[in-house]
Each structure stands twice: as C-alpha cells, then as structure tokens.
Write an enzyme that holds these catalytic residues in place. Sequence first.
Site, mmCIF file in Angstrom:
data_model
loop_
_atom_site.group_PDB
_atom_site.id
_atom_site.type_symbol
_atom_site.label_atom_id
_atom_site.label_comp_id
_atom_site.label_asym_id
_atom_site.label_seq_id
_atom_site.Cartn_x
_atom_site.Cartn_y
_atom_site.Cartn_z
ATOM 1 N N HIS A 1 -6.435 -7.448 -0.331
ATOM 2 C CA HIS A 1 -6.420 -5.945 -0.368
ATOM 3 C C HIS A 1 -6.003 -5.594 -1.866
ATOM 4 C CE1 HIS A 1 -6.538 -6.740 3.957
ATOM 5 N NE2 HIS A 1 -7.638 -5.978 3.749
ATOM 6 N N HIS B 1 0.871 -1.145 0.033
ATOM 7 C CA HIS B 1 -0.173 0.041 0.045
ATOM 8 C C HIS B 1 0.670 1.175 -0.036
ATOM 9 C CE1 HIS B 1 -3.649 -2.459 0.238
ATOM 10 N NE2 HIS B 1 -3.188 -2.804 1.601
ATOM 11 N N ASP C 1 -4.199 -13.097 2.826
ATOM 12 C CA ASP C 1 -5.565 -12.676 3.708
ATOM 13 C C ASP C 1 -6.948 -12.943 2.791
ATOM 14 O OD1 ASP C 1 -4.502 -10.840 2.022
ATOM 15 O OD2 ASP C 1 -4.500 -9.106 3.584
ATOM 16 N N ASP D 1 -2.872 -10.584 -2.873
ATOM 17 C CA ASP D 1 -3.316 -10.179 -1.332
ATOM 18 C C ASP D 1 -4.837 -9.942 -1.599
ATOM 19 O OD1 ASP D 1 -1.871 -8.773 1.401
ATOM 20 O OD2 ASP D 1 -3.885 -7.829 0.679
#
Lengths: 549, 442
Positions: free
Chosen positions: B151, B110, B238, B149
């Site tokens: 996200h 991120h 995740d 991931d």
Amino acid sequence: MLLGIDVGGTFTDAVAVADGRVLETVKVPTTHDDLLVGILAALDHIVSRCPRQISRVALSTTWVTNAVVEGKLDPVELLVMAGPGLNLSGLLPVTPRFLTGYVDHRGIQVQAPDDGELQQRIPKTADSVYAVSGKFSVRNPDAEQQLNAWLKEHRQAEHVTLGGKLSGSLNFLRRTNGAYFNAAVWRRFKDFEAAINQALAARDIIAPLVILKADGGTMPLTAAGEMPVEAIFTGPAASVMGIQALTDCRGTMVSLDVGGTTTDLALWQDGQPLLAAGGAFVERYPTAVRAFQLLSVGVGGDSEVRLAGEEVVVGPLRRGPAMANGGTVPTLSDAMIVLEEASFGSRKLAEAAMDQLALPGLTVREKAETVLQAAARQVVVAIRQMLLREETKPVYRVAEITQPVILDLQGVIGVGGAAAPIAKRAAALLGAACVLPEHGEVANAIGAAVSRPTLEINLRADTVAGRYSVGELGLEAALPVGVRTVAAVTDFAKQLLCQRATELKMEQGESEVVSLESFPVVKGFNRSGWIYQCRMQLTPGVLMRLEEA
Amino acid sequence: MERKELGLVFFPAFDWAISQTHPERQERLLYTRDQLLEEGVLDLPQIREYRPGMAEWADLERVHIGVPGLESLVKDAHRVAAGGAIEAGKAVCSGETARAFALVRPPGHHAMRVVHGTRGFCTVNMEAIMIEHLRRHHGIGRVAIVDTDVHHGDGTQDIYYHDPDTLFISFHQDGRTLYPGSGFVEEQGGPAAFGTTFNIPLPVGTGDAGLHRVLDELVLPVLADFKPDLIINSAGQDNHYSDPLANMSVTAQGYGRLAEKLRADVAVLEGGYSIEGALPYVNLGILLAMAGLDYSRVIEPDRERCPAQSADVTAYIEKLIQERRQTWRERENLKRREIARWGDEWQRRRSVYYDDSGIEEEQRETARLCHHCYGWQGIDTSSRGSFGRKSAYAAIIPRNACKRCLQEAQDAVWSAKQAGRHQYYYIQNRQTDCLERIGGKK
Ligand SMILES: [Zn+2]
Ligand SMILES: [Zn+2]
C-alpha cells in the site's frame, strides 16, 4: 533417610538427611580417573555411620560435564530435517546430514522422509549411535519417529536420540545441539549406569537411585540412561537446590556460591531459582537442556589479587594456591585469613601477602579489607547486571511494558567455602540482607539429597484443526471432545503430565502452569477457534527443608 | 560491548487487537514468533534482542497533531510500537548494532500529520516518530525512507511532503487498484521539497523480477544520489503472493534479496496479513538478510502457487522505470519550475477518509515558500464522525525557520483564533520542539 552425593572438582561430598535434619556429612577427594571410586567411598562412609533405612540415593555428578569438557565424545551420525529456513551449516558441533522431510509451523508434515534417500545417504557405518532432529518436530513427531524406526530396522541403531524428546519447546537449533551431545555421551554413561547399579546391588542398597539434572530436578537413573545430557552442570544446580533446602528465600534474592576460582550467581524470585531462557550452553553451543540461569564471575578464594594503577583487582586468574598455603601471589583467601574470616594455612604468610600490595598508608588489615571490598564490588557489578538482564528481557505483551516488573533485591545468600566474607560485603553495598545458611559447605550434597523430580510438558492445542501435540511425549493426535476452553486445556495438560510422571515412577508432588497463552484464530472474518499453548510442570523444589540447628 | 550485526525489537503485542476479527489482532505475529523461536535465530551471536520502551507523548507530538489531542486517540499499544521503532533506531545510532529491525505491531505508515482517528490500521506513524526522535537526540540529518509495503505510505508521504531533508520513496500496487488510492507519480512533494517524494506505482501481478528491476534501476540509484545519513525501510510484507489484501507476486526470497540489497539501517514492520503463509517466512528472510546470514533456504512450502510475472507487467514496469529515471534526472529543473509556478504560497484541498474510525476529514493545506528556510505550513482541518464535527487550525514551523516565517505562522494561528471558525488551534514548533495549544474551547 535420604542420601545425597555430589561429585565436585576437588571433593566428593555426601550427606544423609532425615526429618529435616542433617544426620551425617563426609568429604572425600574426588577420584578423577574413576569417579565411582570416590562416590562409593563417600557412600560407604555415610552408610556405616547411619544404619537407617535408605529411601532414596541421589547423585549429582560431574560425569557428563567432564565427558564434554574433556572431549570424551562418541562419534555420532547427526541427521537433520531442517525444511526451509536458517542454513545450519557451521552452526552445529558436527557436520550433519541434511535429509528430506519437514513439518511446518502448524504441525503439518509437508514432506515425509524418503526411504530411497535414506538407503542411499546414510552409510552403514560402525557408529550405531544417532541423533535425529526435525524442525517443528514438537508440533508433529511423525518424521522423527519414522526415521527412528528406519534406523533401528535398516541400520541396527543401538541408540537414537530424538530432538523432540529432549524438549517440547520451540527451538530446533537448541534441540539439535542437545540431541547431538546426548547421543555423544550416551554409550559411556550407559557403562557408568551399569557400574553404579552393580555397586549398589553389591551393598544391598535397593532404594531408588536418582540423578540430578541441570535444572535442579532429579530423574530416575534409567531415565538418565536415555537422556544423560540432562545431567550436565549439576554442580551449580545441586548448590542452588541446597540453598532452597537450607533457607527460606522469599522475594528477590541472589545466591553466591563462592568457589576456588569463580563465584556462581543465581537469581531467585519468590522462592524459586530462575531458569536460563531456552536452556544451557554446552561448550559454545546453545542447547535445549533445561538449566538454571547462572552467571559466573571470576572471583574466588584462590583468585589472584593485583593492583591496576591504584585500584585493587581480584581475579579472574588463579596463579596457584593462597600464599598462606605456600603460593607465590597474594589471593583473596589471604585477605580473609588476615581478617580472621577464614582459618587455614599460615597467618604470617597471609599477612606478608597483603603487605606486599603497594597501598601506601594502609595497615595490613586495612589492605585486606580493601581487597575484600574490591572483590565484593566486582560481584555486585555482576549482580546488578543479572537483575538488569532479567528486568529487560524480551516480553511480548503490552501490559508487560506498561507495568514492568521491577526487581527489588532483598537478600544475598552465600554458600561455599569462601562465601561469608564476600556475601556480607556485597549485601551491605546493595543495602540487602545477608543470609548464610548453616551447612553451606555441603549445600551441594544436601541439594542432591532433597531435590524433587522435575518434569515439563508443552501442550499445544488447536481447536480449529481439532488437534493437539506434546513434543516431550512424541504426541500429535485428535483433541479430545470437550477440550476447548482454557480450563479444559489446563486440566488436560495436567492429566498428561501426571500420567507421564507415573510412567517414570516419579514421586508425585504438585503440578503448576508455567505459562499459558490463548489466541483467538480468525478465518475470513469470523472467529473459528483458539490456539492454546500450555507449559505445565511438576512444581520443582525440595522434598524437605532443613531446620536451622 | 561487541557490535552485533542486527538489533531486533520483536514485539508481537499478544494482548492487543483493533477488534476481535480485525486483521490487526493478537494472532498476527503468532506464527512468526513460532518460526523465529523454532529456527533458534534469537540465539545467534549476530543478533541482539531489545525490549521496546513506551514512546513519550513528546515523541508523538513532535510528529503528530491530534484533534482534539493524541491522548484520546492513541492506545498504549501504539506507544509501545513507536517505542520499539525508537529502540531500534537508537541501537543503530549508538553503534551497538550495524542494523536493526523493529518487528512490531500495530503499523503506522498511513498515519498523517493531523490525526483524527485510525486509518488503514494506523494511528501514529512509527517511522516518522523514530526519525524525529533520532534527529532531535542523535544528530541525524538526511534520511531516506523506502516504503516497500504494497500500500502507498500516504501517511509518511504527508508528514514529509515539505521536508527536503527526507526522501520518501514508495513502491506499491497502483492506487487505482488498491487502498489508499494515492501514490501516483505526480505526487512529488511541495515546491520546497519537490522531488523528495518519489512514487513508483506498480501493476497488479508484479513479482520478484519486477520488484528487483525497480530496486536496481530506480531505488538504489536514487538513494545513491540523495546520500542519506540513514536509510529506513517501511517493511510491509503484503506484496507477498499469498496476501489476502493485495494482488502482487513477491516471495520470501524476493523480500530477502530486497533487504540484502537495500542495506537499510533500520527496518520497521508495516503491513502484511498472510499471517500463516507469508509472514513466518518473509520476516525470517528479512531478518537473516539484515543479519548478514544465509537466507537462501527460506522458501514457502507452497511457493509453486506463486504466479509468474506476465510479459505485459514486465513491459509496463520497464516503461515506468524509464519515465521515473527521466524525472529524477531533471528534478532540479522541475523543482525550479514548481517554485516559479506557485510564487509565495502553495496550497491544496483534499479529503482524507479514516476507514477504521468512519471519519471524513476535509483539509486545506498551505505552504509558505521562503528563500531563507523551508517555509511554514498551515493546515485547516475539519472532520465528521460519530462524535459530530471537529475542526482545527494548525501551523507547522520548520526546524530551520527564519524570523519572518516564525512570526507569520504565529500570526496566522492567532488570527484564525480571533476569527473563531475552529474549535482547536495549534502551533507545532519544530525549532523549540513543542506543540503549543492556543486557547481552544473544550
Ligand atoms: Zn500494507
Ligand atoms: Zn522562512
């Protein structure tokens, strides 16, 4: 008086030490058909010369190593509760039976062994020796213990080695391999144990007999009877312990044990030889047997000396004895003899050996020096490699990366028949001091004589679950009230260790924390407790140091 | 030295946490460590373990522009994690290992080019730092990043948005239902790099079946078309059914098979916060698969809790795959149209929120379109937080910058400096591999 006996490949050495002095030493040929014959010959020699009260007999023997190398292994039924994870097929020394039952990483028994399956899958064979290993058994020994009880009851097992008893450290693969080898040498070692007990009794020797382990510690013979695999590779371990008794090795040191065909290197930090991460390799299998971190270089007295182009290469092959002793190719020993740094065999033949090396323009002595320098350089490469490996070993904390340990080599210690000429030159190349302890030629037997017992436990305490486990002790139980802080956990571990040492009738010395980790555990968004992992050991070392004569 | 199948940099940073109860804390890889040690995998002849080094400031500044500087934002732990990724990349580029897995924390996907603080647990971008190091020192050219991931890897997307040599593929839980709220199909890269940002937003409840449809029918064919020198996997875990921060249904087997099919050269751990129920198994599965070992027995004890993928989800994913395939096939046309639409200069405004630092950033970004090079970019940034306000103007000069772009970028920074609306001025010159600070008040 402490008695130490070391069975080597060629000689069986024995020493008697007391009050910091070597009283008597003897070397007799090793009797390969029956090691006991040579052991007793050496023992009898010492006892007849030193009629003092014996307080301990310590034996370092190649017995287990030989059994493994020569493949004198009993058939073992290897039973494995692997749970989910790596497929072990093909990774173990024998084909195991995979059984139901496993523990997860938190020590929760997710699946118990299944009696019906055991009845069906474990044959009623003549082999009554078993090795049992369960994943995470060090976090919860129930499954291994259930299987042990079942085998004793339903299969009349004579012996069951439990992986969790071998080591309390995480590494299922290593514990499984170690348990297998232990079970495979168990029966024969039992016979050896009986024979030696009988021989000592016949001589009215009532002093306790201890066996040297691969980690340089001793264990009582009875304990060795249950865990004989720990008595593997004791030759190099005895030598390392001898060095500890004979020298004051502060700081970073490397010791060289120069033998006939190899030089064994050990690395020392602050007076302690370093242990191999995870344990010893037996054959090509990693095991959980605690052992010193050793590096073997193919350079020894009998190593062949040849030219590769213009360069002198020593070893790794041996093609018979030194030419000085009637061999056919030049050896490292011939070079030492020419320079009067060794004295055996025919000097003339040694000179002829050096002379036949095609090094134009050099005198015979210069050729011999060139050979010794080449051998020393090969050893130095290995020393540098060993230091680098230690400096770059994996670490798990940021601080260990930002402040790395830089090893500053202070000294090179030489022991063994041909050590001095190599150690001297290697030390000079490294800009380090050279230490050549007296009695270096029987360092092995001295090491055995004076080694302290070693014992380690791994305590894991989980304050959230309120449980603790100690793999070596087969314990998983409620954490006592009050054991919630680092200090309390350390005290608790110490208490468990001392209890165990007393049970094993070990000479009590100091204990020390090897490693201690504490992790805050968070559930949801609150700290709910701690996980502590404490490795505690009896401080290894020697019962006495020997004075410089 | 004999070549190993897998280089492993395992660095759990047991002495570092964002804060005591933050998901990024000491405990995160503890159970993974226990599982890996207990399995004995570090003793296997296929695997060689490496120790991370500290990434140099130059490695970080090759990618990031810290406002006011990275020194005040970046901790030792970040440099070690980035160093771990670099070590993994070096093991592969030197030929010592066939593949490598940097099992390090904290994560980084991120973290965007401009850094004002920490967002989504990330401060600097581990994969980008590694890739740019390998480009600079090991002659790597085209790179594909597959971000697995849950996200959206918005930081990595941002860094490579204008770079046609770097393909960024991300599948993730749809941004309408999860942080950071981006990663939609419309985000496809700046005009010069149009199509090399490729997002696959997946519905809540996607399981192994859906993930592998996406992989087989979309990700792998796109990779085959792009022909990268190196495939990097941003390996977040995740998507696991037990993850507390997301809502997907992938298992350790699903992840293992993903690693086996993707055959990434380097995988770098990203997120994954089911630290007891998922990470020990998922990490082991990926590691075994990457080492070419049998991972079929890596099964979570509670796998029956994993919900089955619903028919609706399956149908949605089918349709998404069709649409995305279509877009990929037409990418050259779409790129031409995009270039034509913007003319000389592309621009956008956006807000970036740093959840871990409580900072709000406003950005105005421009990209010069050029026929001779990839064009330069300008970033006008200002942020608000507990420190008050910070603002900066930066120009980014591409590796292959032409003379005109180089001059324009420099002029733009100098005239911004003269106008004096910002506190800090930077030129990130990727040709000379240096980040220049221009004047700037303290
Ligand atoms: Zn994530
Ligand atoms: Zn240009």
